[in-house]
Write a protein that holds these residues in place. Structure first.
Motif, PDB file in Angstrom:
ATOM      1  N   TYR A   1     -15.946  -3.722  31.042  1.00 42.94           N
ATOM      2  CA  TYR A   1     -15.311  -4.305  32.218  1.00 42.94           C
ATOM      3  C   TYR A   1     -16.244  -5.366  32.809  1.00 42.94           C
ATOM      4  CZ  TYR A   1     -18.062  -0.424  34.244  1.00 42.94           C
ATOM      5  OH  TYR A   1     -19.059   0.456  34.574  1.00 42.94           O
ATOM      6  N   VAL A   2     -15.815  -5.975  33.924  1.00 42.03           N
ATOM      7  CA  VAL A   2     -16.559  -7.071  34.539  1.00 42.03           C
ATOM      8  C   VAL A   2     -17.850  -6.544  35.163  1.00 42.03           C
ATOM      9  CG1 VAL A   2     -16.527  -8.820  36.360  1.00 42.03           C
ATOM     10  CG2 VAL A   2     -14.465  -8.382  35.000  1.00 42.03           C
ATOM     11  N   VAL A   3     -18.965  -7.173  34.826  1.00 44.68           N
ATOM     12  CA  VAL A   3     -20.244  -6.867  35.458  1.00 44.68           C
ATOM     13  C   VAL A   3     -20.628  -8.069  36.320  1.00 44.68           C
ATOM     14  CG1 VAL A   3     -22.670  -6.281  35.126  1.00 44.68           C
ATOM     15  CG2 VAL A   3     -20.936  -5.427  33.526  1.00 44.68           C
ATOM     16  N   GLY A   4     -20.652  -7.842  37.620  1.00 42.34           N
ATOM     17  CA  GLY A   4     -20.915  -8.931  38.556  1.00 42.34           C
ATOM     18  C   GLY A   4     -22.156  -8.700  39.374  1.00 42.34           C
ATOM     19  N   VAL A   5     -22.526  -9.723  40.155  1.00 38.66           N
ATOM     20  CA  VAL A   5     -23.687  -9.630  41.033  1.00 38.66           C
ATOM     21  C   VAL A   5     -23.399 -10.385  42.322  1.00 38.66           C
ATOM     22  CG1 VAL A   5     -24.848 -11.702  40.118  1.00 38.66           C
ATOM     23  CG2 VAL A   5     -26.206  -9.872  41.176  1.00 38.66           C
ATOM     24  N   GLY A   6     -23.836  -9.820  43.430  1.00 36.28           N
ATOM     25  CA  GLY A   6     -23.793 -10.506  44.713  1.00 36.28           C
ATOM     26  C   GLY A   6     -25.061 -11.311  44.881  1.00 36.28           C
ATOM     27  N   LEU A   7     -24.920 -12.579  45.252  1.00 38.75           N
ATOM     28  CA  LEU A   7     -26.099 -13.445  45.264  1.00 38.75           C
ATOM     29  C   LEU A   7     -26.091 -14.388  46.457  1.00 38.75           C
ATOM     30  CD1 LEU A   7     -24.685 -16.257  44.295  1.00 38.75           C
ATOM     31  CD2 LEU A   7     -25.152 -15.430  42.008  1.00 38.75           C
ATOM     32  N   GLY A   8     -27.247 -15.008  46.667  1.00 33.56           N
ATOM     33  CA  GLY A   8     -27.375 -16.075  47.641  1.00 33.56           C
ATOM     34  C   GLY A   8     -27.132 -17.404  46.954  1.00 33.56           C
TER      35      GLY A   8
ATOM     36  N   ASP B   1     -18.153 -26.311  46.159  1.00 32.99           N
ATOM     37  CA  ASP B   1     -17.741 -27.092  44.986  1.00 32.99           C
ATOM     38  C   ASP B   1     -18.894 -27.240  44.004  1.00 32.99           C
ATOM     39  OD1 ASP B   1     -15.242 -27.397  46.081  1.00 32.99           O
ATOM     40  OD2 ASP B   1     -15.503 -29.501  46.643  1.00 32.99           O
ATOM     41  N   ALA B   2     -20.064 -27.576  44.518  1.00 32.97           N
ATOM     42  CA  ALA B   2     -21.233 -27.765  43.647  1.00 32.97           C
ATOM     43  C   ALA B   2     -21.625 -26.452  42.980  1.00 32.97           C
ATOM     44  CB  ALA B   2     -22.398 -28.324  44.459  1.00 32.97           C
ATOM     45  N   PHE B   3     -21.541 -25.356  43.732  1.00 35.48           N
ATOM     46  CA  PHE B   3     -21.880 -24.042  43.184  1.00 35.48           C
ATOM     47  C   PHE B   3     -20.912 -23.655  42.068  1.00 35.48           C
ATOM     48  CE2 PHE B   3     -20.881 -19.443  43.486  1.00 35.48           C
ATOM     49  CZ  PHE B   3     -22.072 -18.943  42.994  1.00 35.48           C
ATOM     50  N   ILE B   4     -19.625 -23.835  42.310  1.00 36.70           N
ATOM     51  CA  ILE B   4     -18.637 -23.465  41.293  1.00 36.70           C
ATOM     52  C   ILE B   4     -18.786 -24.333  40.055  1.00 36.70           C
ATOM     53  CG2 ILE B   4     -16.155 -23.538  40.806  1.00 36.70           C
ATOM     54  CD1 ILE B   4     -15.660 -22.254  43.474  1.00 36.70           C
TER      55      ILE B   4
ATOM     56  N   GLY C   1     -20.717 -20.474  32.434  1.00 37.83           N
ATOM     57  CA  GLY C   1     -19.744 -19.531  31.905  1.00 37.83           C
ATOM     58  C   GLY C   1     -19.505 -18.331  32.792  1.00 37.83           C
ATOM     59  N   LEU C   2     -19.778 -18.460  34.092  1.00 38.50           N
ATOM     60  CA  LEU C   2     -19.603 -17.358  35.039  1.00 38.50           C
ATOM     61  C   LEU C   2     -18.298 -17.512  35.811  1.00 38.50           C
ATOM     62  CD1 LEU C   2     -23.196 -17.254  36.565  1.00 38.50           C
ATOM     63  CD2 LEU C   2     -22.198 -15.499  35.098  1.00 38.50           C
ATOM     64  N   ASP C   3     -17.634 -16.386  36.079  1.00 37.52           N
ATOM     65  CA  ASP C   3     -16.496 -16.372  36.994  1.00 37.52           C
ATOM     66  C   ASP C   3     -17.004 -16.184  38.418  1.00 37.52           C
ATOM     67  OD1 ASP C   3     -14.592 -16.642  34.971  1.00 37.52           O
ATOM     68  OD2 ASP C   3     -14.542 -14.479  34.611  1.00 37.52           O
ATOM     69  N   VAL C   4     -16.214 -16.652  39.391  1.00 38.83           N
ATOM     70  CA  VAL C   4     -16.561 -16.499  40.808  1.00 38.83           C
ATOM     71  C   VAL C   4     -15.523 -15.602  41.470  1.00 38.83           C
ATOM     72  CG1 VAL C   4     -16.874 -17.667  43.021  1.00 38.83           C
ATOM     73  CG2 VAL C   4     -17.719 -18.737  40.922  1.00 38.83           C
ATOM     74  N   TYR C   5     -16.017 -14.571  42.159  1.00 35.85           N
ATOM     75  CA  TYR C   5     -15.155 -13.669  42.934  1.00 35.85           C
ATOM     76  C   TYR C   5     -15.111 -14.196  44.362  1.00 35.85           C
ATOM     77  CZ  TYR C   5     -13.489  -9.252  45.008  1.00 35.85           C
ATOM     78  OH  TYR C   5     -12.782  -8.290  45.674  1.00 35.85           O
ATOM     79  N   GLY C   6     -13.918 -14.449  44.879  1.00 34.60           N
ATOM     80  CA  GLY C   6     -13.775 -15.032  46.212  1.00 34.60           C
ATOM     81  C   GLY C   6     -14.052 -14.023  47.305  1.00 34.60           C
ATOM     82  N   HIS C   7     -15.111 -14.258  48.060  1.00 36.49           N
ATOM     83  CA  HIS C   7     -15.550 -13.306  49.093  1.00 36.49           C
ATOM     84  C   HIS C   7     -15.921 -14.084  50.360  1.00 36.49           C
ATOM     85  CE1 HIS C   7     -17.480  -9.674  50.672  1.00 36.49           C
ATOM     86  NE2 HIS C   7     -18.544 -10.374  50.931  1.00 36.49           N
ATOM     87  N   THR C   8     -15.198 -13.952  51.416  1.00 34.69           N
ATOM     88  CA  THR C   8     -14.023 -13.129  51.603  1.00 34.69           C
ATOM     89  C   THR C   8     -13.066 -13.934  52.462  1.00 34.69           C
ATOM     90  OG1 THR C   8     -13.215 -10.984  52.441  1.00 34.69           O
ATOM     91  CG2 THR C   8     -15.028 -11.962  53.603  1.00 34.69           C
TER      92      THR C   8
ATOM     93  N   ASP D   1      -8.000 -22.627  40.233  1.00 42.16           N
ATOM     94  CA  ASP D   1      -8.358 -22.657  38.821  1.00 42.16           C
ATOM     95  C   ASP D   1      -9.697 -21.977  38.544  1.00 42.16           C
ATOM     96  OD1 ASP D   1      -6.057 -24.074  38.166  1.00 42.16           O
ATOM     97  OD2 ASP D   1      -7.024 -26.017  38.512  1.00 42.16           O
ATOM     98  N   GLU D   2     -10.557 -21.882  39.564  1.00 39.50           N
ATOM     99  CA  GLU D   2     -11.902 -21.359  39.355  1.00 39.50           C
ATOM    100  C   GLU D   2     -12.068 -19.909  39.789  1.00 39.50           C
ATOM    101  OE1 GLU D   2     -11.295 -24.190  40.991  1.00 39.50           O
ATOM    102  OE2 GLU D   2     -12.072 -25.760  39.658  1.00 39.50           O
ATOM    103  N   VAL D   3     -11.356 -19.493  40.817  1.00 35.41           N
ATOM    104  CA  VAL D   3     -11.479 -18.128  41.348  1.00 35.41           C
ATOM    105  C   VAL D   3     -10.242 -17.345  40.935  1.00 35.41           C
ATOM    106  CG1 VAL D   3     -11.718 -16.714  43.414  1.00 35.41           C
ATOM    107  CG2 VAL D   3     -12.877 -18.935  43.284  1.00 35.41           C
ATOM    108  N   THR D   4     -10.445 -16.289  40.176  1.00 34.70           N
ATOM    109  CA  THR D   4      -9.307 -15.515  39.668  1.00 34.70           C
ATOM    110  C   THR D   4      -9.179 -14.145  40.329  1.00 34.70           C
ATOM    111  OG1 THR D   4     -10.676 -14.682  37.854  1.00 34.70           O
ATOM    112  CG2 THR D   4      -9.400 -16.691  37.445  1.00 34.70           C
ATOM    113  N   ALA D   5     -10.084 -13.847  41.256  1.00 34.63           N
ATOM    114  CA  ALA D   5      -9.999 -12.588  42.014  1.00 34.63           C
ATOM    115  C   ALA D   5     -10.511 -12.859  43.418  1.00 34.63           C
ATOM    116  CB  ALA D   5     -10.808 -11.489  41.343  1.00 34.63           C
ATOM    117  N   TRP D   6      -9.825 -12.308  44.410  1.00 37.44           N
ATOM    118  CA  TRP D   6     -10.171 -12.558  45.808  1.00 37.44           C
ATOM    119  C   TRP D   6     -10.327 -11.248  46.580  1.00 37.44           C
ATOM    120  CZ3 TRP D   6     -11.383 -17.147  48.001  1.00 37.44           C
ATOM    121  CH2 TRP D   6     -11.012 -18.318  47.325  1.00 37.44           C
ATOM    122  N   ASP D   7     -11.352 -11.222  47.416  1.00 38.53           N
ATOM    123  CA  ASP D   7     -11.478 -10.190  48.448  1.00 38.53           C
ATOM    124  C   ASP D   7     -10.660 -10.702  49.633  1.00 38.53           C
ATOM    125  OD1 ASP D   7     -12.279  -8.236  50.159  1.00 38.53           O
ATOM    126  OD2 ASP D   7     -14.397  -8.794  50.220  1.00 38.53           O
TER     127      ASP D   7
END
Length: 728
Positions: free
Chosen positions: A61-68, A113-116, A123-130, A505-511
């Motif tokens: 399954y998806v392995v993610g990390v919370g980051l600055g 925008d620059a981060f995404i 090759g990383l997905d971005v989880y929309g928070h929040t 197109d970039e965020v496929t999951a949202w909090d």
């Protein structure tokens, strides 16, 4: 122990040359005061952990990390660890309302925008928070949207007599053409229960004078300018003008700046209060009058706030606030002045004996010579004077013979600050003195007049701090609950729509909704006594359905395959809170919205109840929703853990992931997000300072916890089949 560490690094680098060269190049020496020291892992364990593959290789399954976000963009070591080990990233702060929305409500997309762009390249997905949370909001902006409307009062004393409006008699006012009625009504003006002039244009109205109300004459001073202002609204779009008497031209069309266009004859009205405000100086005599001409459009009802109708002399001398109420004695009495001593007497003069041979004066007679303080005249103030503030005392005075007088600021126990002796002649003179109270209890102005046997005449007594008298006070209008809900609902819709649409197109999951529940399992209502400066509770204004709206909006603008989550913390600690969240999800869906997944944050410690963890996963699995461990970390209560503490931490990480796999069906396992990378202090300025909750230590070296997470993801001890020989 430091020597053993050096040997370990040497052995590993001898065998794993390429990997260790990379580690050496990326490692940088930290100042001593920034290091998080930990006990050294046993050499054999350290070597095992070094041989583990990146974390994401062990999970289905998806392995993610919370980051600055700033750390990811600017720290190469940090970024490389993220890119190598994780499938998905969650930004801790930078994608929230407070970080992206400015004081005007504009969204600054550039940093995200620059981060995404960078994460896409990696090759990383971005989880929309929040999207919707009560914290980390631009609360100042949101509160400004529903702040009371403050309508300024007039800038000075009103030269227009509105008493005939205030009592409804229209005394001095002329209803020259009343149309279908000109009356004064309660509760239709600005503010609670304020009065308004109600003017109704008849069905046959076609000319401005077909509905006309004329004011009393306004006295003027030659050469002065006068500001005319009033607030007006109408039940439907309307139109009006002001015409004049006492002007060379009775119809000097004003420039209704922004209402009717520059040079326009008339101003326009709507259902919203607006101020009509202009300056006149075209009068030819000693007064002028005005007519409100509102007969342009038939069938329109107008309301003019009574108390806002002002004519102010802009060139009049400013009046200061006088703390003496009966200062010129024109009431014909001395009330509330009192006095005593040396058989002195006090009265009010005959009319015309005041200063300037007009009005009245206070008359004080001391029959025999004594000490100054033996005869006194006292005025008691409503409030004590401010300690340390300079006050001005002024008055006009004369005496029958040359004499001495003084005044003092006195407290209830007769302690005082004194002016000193003042010489008084037989002609009117003005005395002006400054005096500063030395304590905060001075509440009386006292004249001492017992030294000379004579009669004093005193007029126009002023005690002031220099504060200038204002005109009418401002009017404060609060929005109704319905109006607040409409405005805040619009702000939430704008925020969600803009965010989801931009990153579809970039965020496929949202909090979508974050932390909606109280600890006892009830829904947060936003009624808190001391909110943080960036707290804003959408539900306080939108009610229980705020999350329904949020999920509907997110679904409307997201791709059909995007996953929409609700998320909360302490679900493993409080079954009541967990049950409340599940009930709320059911309610949201009963109202026609769709919730795809539930996130459980899991900020835990070694003492967290493991039976509760298992029970939580079972209850979450029973919902049939996708389940995400959304912010996992295991705190130890120290920044300097022992070897045993690190082992216990690793075991807790592994237990949680084992429980997740065992009790949540694979089809419902969205994934896990580890909250943070390392124990470096720069990652813990705002979250768990002086702690060591993460998988890498302060020097970005893998901890025992790394092995615990990897084994938990894999469902086995990955290192159990490692041979005694290192492989490369």
């Amino acid at each position: 122990m430091k020597q053993i560490k050096a040997i370990s690094v040497f052995i590993l680098c001898s065998v794993l040359l390429a990997g260790c060269e990379r580690e050496i190049m990326e490692w940088e020496e930290r100042p001593e005061d920034q290091k998080v020291t930990t006990a050294e892992l046993p050499l054999q364990l350290a070597e095992k952990i070094e041989r583990y593959a990146p974390l994401k290789t062990y999970a289905d399954y998806v392995v993610g990390v919370g980051l600055g976000m700033d750390l990811y963009m600017n720290d190469e070591v940090y970024r490389n660890i993220v890119n190598e080990n994780f499938d998905e990233v969650t930004v801790g702060y930078a994608m929230k309302h407070g970080a992206m929305v400015n004081a005007q409500g504009e969204i600054n997309f550039a940093p995200v925008d620059a981060f995404i762009s960078a994460t896409n390249e990696a090759g990383l997905d971005v989880y929309g928070h929040t999207l919707v949370w009560h914290a980390n909001q631009n609360a100042s902006y949101l509160n400004s949207l529903i702040a009371p409307t403050v309508i300024p009062g007039s800038s000075g004393a009103n030269a227009l007599d509105i008493s005939g409006l205030q009592d409804g008699s229209f005394t001095g006012w002329s209803r020259n053409n009343p149309g279908d009625g000109i009356t004064v009504v309660e509760g239709e003006g600005l503010g609670d229960n304020a009065k308004a002039i109600k003017l109704v244009a008849g069905s046959g109205a076609a000319n401005p004078w077909d509905l006309q109300l004329a004011t009393p004459q306004v006295p003027v001073v030659e050469g002065h300018e006068y500001e005319v202002s009033f607030y007006i609204r109408s039940d439907k779009p309307g139109k009006g003008r002001v015409s004049f008497s006492g002007f060379e031209n009775g119809y000097p069309w004003k420039d209704w700046y922004g209402t009717g266009g520059e040079g326009a004859e008339a101003f326009e009205t709507t259902s919203q209060w607006q101020q009509v405000k202009f300056v006149v100086n075209e009068y030819t005599g000693t007064s002028f009058g005005m007519s409100l001409d509102l007969g342009y459009i038939p069938g329109v009802t107008y309301y003019i706030d009574v108390d806002s109708f002002n004519v102010v002399d802009l060139d009049a001398e400013a009046e200061v606030v006088n703390l003496i109420s009966n200062s010129n004695f024109d009431t014909g009495t001395l009330d509330p002045w009192t006095g005593y001593g040396n058989e002195s007497t006090r009265t009010v003069s005959a009319e015309g004996e005041g200063y300037g041979n007009s009005g009245y004066a206070m008359v004080l007679t001391n029959p025999t010579e004594a000490e100054l303080y033996n005869a006194q005249q006292v005025y008691t103030l409503d409030e004590p004077l401010e300690e340390g503030t300079e006050y001005t005392v002024s008055f006009y005075i004369k005496a029958n013979i040359p004499a001495t007088i003084q005044f003092q600021l006195q407290n209830p126990d007769y302690a005082a600050d004194y002016s000193g002796g003042i010489q008084v002649g037989t002609n009117w003179q003005q005395v002006v003195r400054t005096i500063t109270p030395t304590t905060a209890d001075r509440n009386k102005l006292v004249f001492d007049f017992g030294q000379t046997a004579t009669t004093f005449y005193i007029d126009d007594v002023v005690l002031t701090s220099g504060e200038v008298a204002a005109g009418s006070p401002p009017v404060i209008i609060e929005m109704s609950d319905e109006e607040k809900a409409e405005v805040i609902g619009g702000a939430m819709e704008h925020w969600i729509t803009e965010m989801v649409t931009r990153y579809t197109d970039e965020v496929t999951a949202w909090d979508v909704v974050n932390e909606p529940m109280k600890e006892g399992g009830s829904l947060r209502d936003g009624n808190v006594t001391d909110p943080a400066s960036d707290d804003f509770y959408w539900q306080k204004y939108l009610g229980k359905d705020y999350a329904v709206t949020a999920f509907k909006l997110a679904r409307e603008h997201a791709e059909p395959s995007d996953v929409l989550f609700i998320n909360d913390y302490n679900l493993e600690a409080s079954m009541a809170k967990l049950d409340g969240l599940i009930d709320y999800v059911n309610y949201i869906e009963s109202q026609g919205a769709q919730v795809d997944g539930i996130g459980t944050q899991m900020h835990v410690s070694l003492n967290t109840n493991r039976e509760n963890i298992v029970e939580m996963f079972k209850k979450l699995a029973a919902t049939g929703k996708l389940i995400k461990i959304s912010e996992l970390d295991v705190r130890l209560g120290t920044a300097n853990p022992t070897v045993d503490q690190m082992a216990d931490q690793a075991e807790m990480y592994e237990f949680i992931l084992d429980s997740f796999r065992e009790h949540v069906p694979a089809s419902q396992q969205y994934g896990v997000t580890i909250w943070g990378i390392s124990d470096n202090p720069k990652e813990h300025e705002f979250w768990l300072p002086d702690e060591s909750p993460n998988l890498w230590n302060g020097d970005y070296e893998r901890k025992h916890a790394y092995k615990g997470v990897a084994d938990g993801l894999a469902g086995r001890d990955v290192s159990e089949d490692f041979t005694g020989e290192l492989q490369y």
